[in-house]
Design a protein around this motif. Structure first.
Motif, mmCIF file in Angstrom:
data_model
loop_
_atom_site.group_PDB
_atom_site.id
_atom_site.type_symbol
_atom_site.label_atom_id
_atom_site.label_comp_id
_atom_site.label_asym_id
_atom_site.label_seq_id
_atom_site.Cartn_x
_atom_site.Cartn_y
_atom_site.Cartn_z
ATOM 1 N N VAL A 15 5.968 -1.646 7.755
ATOM 2 C CA VAL A 15 5.577 -0.271 7.466
ATOM 3 C C VAL A 15 6.830 0.583 7.262
ATOM 4 O O VAL A 15 7.782 0.508 8.055
ATOM 5 N N ILE A 16 6.841 1.372 6.205
ATOM 6 C CA ILE A 16 7.925 2.324 5.942
ATOM 7 C C ILE A 16 7.328 3.720 5.956
ATOM 8 O O ILE A 16 6.390 4.006 5.213
ATOM 9 N N LYS A 17 7.858 4.599 6.792
ATOM 10 C CA LYS A 17 7.374 5.973 6.887
ATOM 11 C C LYS A 17 8.392 6.913 6.243
ATOM 12 O O LYS A 17 9.550 6.954 6.653
ATOM 13 N N LEU A 18 7.950 7.649 5.235
ATOM 14 C CA LEU A 18 8.810 8.636 4.579
ATOM 15 C C LEU A 18 8.734 9.942 5.354
ATOM 16 O O LEU A 18 7.650 10.483 5.557
ATOM 17 N N SER A 19 9.868 10.456 5.766
ATOM 18 C CA SER A 19 9.883 11.640 6.623
ATOM 19 C C SER A 19 10.363 12.894 5.909
ATOM 20 O O SER A 19 10.227 13.997 6.444
ATOM 21 N N GLN A 20 10.927 12.778 4.713
ATOM 22 C CA GLN A 20 11.425 13.950 3.998
ATOM 23 C C GLN A 20 10.355 14.478 3.046
ATOM 24 O O GLN A 20 9.847 13.740 2.204
ATOM 25 N N GLN A 21 10.008 15.763 3.191
ATOM 26 C CA GLN A 21 8.996 16.380 2.350
ATOM 27 C C GLN A 21 9.593 16.690 0.974
ATOM 28 O O GLN A 21 10.555 17.433 0.861
ATOM 29 N N PHE A 45 0.842 -1.195 0.000
ATOM 30 C CA PHE A 45 0.000 0.000 0.000
ATOM 31 C C PHE A 45 0.880 1.250 0.000
ATOM 32 O O PHE A 45 1.858 1.319 0.760
ATOM 33 N N PHE A 46 0.518 2.218 -0.827
ATOM 34 C CA PHE A 46 1.195 3.507 -0.833
ATOM 35 C C PHE A 46 0.184 4.596 -0.484
ATOM 36 O O PHE A 46 -0.962 4.534 -0.921
ATOM 37 N N GLY A 47 0.631 5.589 0.280
ATOM 38 C CA GLY A 47 -0.257 6.710 0.560
ATOM 39 C C GLY A 47 -0.316 7.046 2.037
ATOM 40 O O GLY A 47 0.480 6.570 2.841
ATOM 41 N N ASP A 48 -1.275 7.869 2.386
ATOM 42 C CA ASP A 48 -1.427 8.397 3.732
ATOM 43 C C ASP A 48 -2.895 8.249 4.129
ATOM 44 O O ASP A 48 -3.785 8.719 3.427
#
Length: 336
Positions: free
Chosen positions: A145-151, A94-97
């Motif tokens: 789960v992978i959380k992307l932190s860089q905007q 799954f990709f997204g928020d």
């Protein structure tokens, strides 16, 4: 490529990843209550998924539990496995928020079903509610789960901080004041005719305002290009017969498009104006709902044009095209 399938809930998202919409794959309309019929030995379905080991689903916030349950049922049937095995044994990414857009006419994936199995009125759960709970159990089995932190979407630090607070529902007065600088009528937006505001998207909360803004922009751009304004006239009918009475025709054309299935009575065209598709015509070609294009030319027969004034919104020299043949639209292809 044979081992991965890419799906998304909307045509725009599907085109950007070179995939297809979930509804197209399911072979169902978005609001259809009829499930796709799976016949024993469905060779086409088996061939589609025989080698697939990975499924990528983009924009997960717009995927609801009902839709996810349907997808799980199809994949389990295609793989000929025990229905209790999630997604037929296929790895799902799954990709997204979760906190972006809610699903349309569906229940969000994060819904908590910790309440008792019966409703307050004492009635048993419906089949749909049972399927939603089953789909929720699939979501709870996500094990990595992978959380992307860089905007990556903006370089404006203040705006980035605003977005982060907005996501959490924790905006402050400074955020409100920053957004006010983009409101028409504020000192920072002196005139919509000046750059960069003459090309900026405008958010309007009423259909009537949106229509008037579009009409004024078309008239202004036509004048700038020294181009005779051209307006396409809707062909309205009454009891399946074309309306010929001029007074009645004008009354119908003046109706708000909120009362005419969002189809305007008078639609102005200016070469170079941006347009947007409102239907999925060919997802594999990128002709999808929401894609932007540029209007180039309206093709019509000479005898279908008149200069009879049908609205005070447009100049006296406006050409009114009553039966256009087609419009030429330029749409840039996606780079996949």
């Amino acid at each position: 490529m044979h081992m991965m399938r890419k799906l998304a809930p909307t045509g725009i998202a599907a085109a950007e990843i070179g995939g297809m919409t979930i509804h197209s794959f399911l072979g169902e309309q978005r609001n259809s209550g009829k499930p796709r019929t799976i016949k024993p030995g469905d060779s086409k379905l088996e061939k589609q998924w025989g080698l697939v080991e990975y499924l990528l689903i983009d924009e997960m916030s717009m995927v609801g539990l009902t839709l996810l349950g349907k997808l799980n049922r199809i994949m389990s049937a295609a793989k000929h496995v025990d229905p209790q095995i999630p997604f037929g044994g296929i790895n799902v990414i799954f990709f997204g928020d979760y906190l972006q857009y809610r699903p349309v006419y569906d229940t969000p994936l994060y819904t908590d079903f910790s309440q008792p199995s019966k409703t307050k009125s004492g009635q048993l759960l419906s089949e749909k509610e049972i399927q939603q709970r089953a789909a929720r159990s699939l979501i709870l089995q996500i094990n990595y789960v992978i959380k992307l932190s860089q905007q990556m979407g903006t370089d404006d630090e203040r705006y980035r901080e605003l977005l982060e607070r907005l996501r959490q529902g924790d905006c402050n007065l400074q955020d409100y004041e920053l957004l006010l600088t983009r409101v028409v009528g504020q000192p920072s937006v002196s005139s919509l005719r000046d750059s960069p505001w003459n090309e900026a998207p405008i958010l309007a909360f009423r259909n009537e305002v949106r229509t008037q803004l579009n009409n004024k922009a078309a008239v202004h751009n036509a004048a700038q290009l020294v181009y005779q304004p051209m307006v396409c006239v809707a062909q309205d009918t009454c009891k399946e017969k074309l309306i010929e009475d001029l007074i009645l025709m004008k009354k119908v054309l003046e109706l708000s498009d909120s009362k005419t299935e969002h189809l305007p009575g008078l639609l102005p065209f200016v070469p170079g104006m941006p347009v947007i598709l409102k239907q999925n015509l060919a997802i594999e070609l990128g002709l999808i709902n929401g894609i932007n294009g540029i209007f180039r030319q309206l093709v019509y027969q000479a005898d279908s044009v008149s200069t009879d004034a049908l609205s005070n919104t447009f100049p006296n020299n406006t050409q009114y095209v009553h039966q256009p043949l087609y419009a030429l639209i330029e749409i840039a292809r996606f780079e996949i």
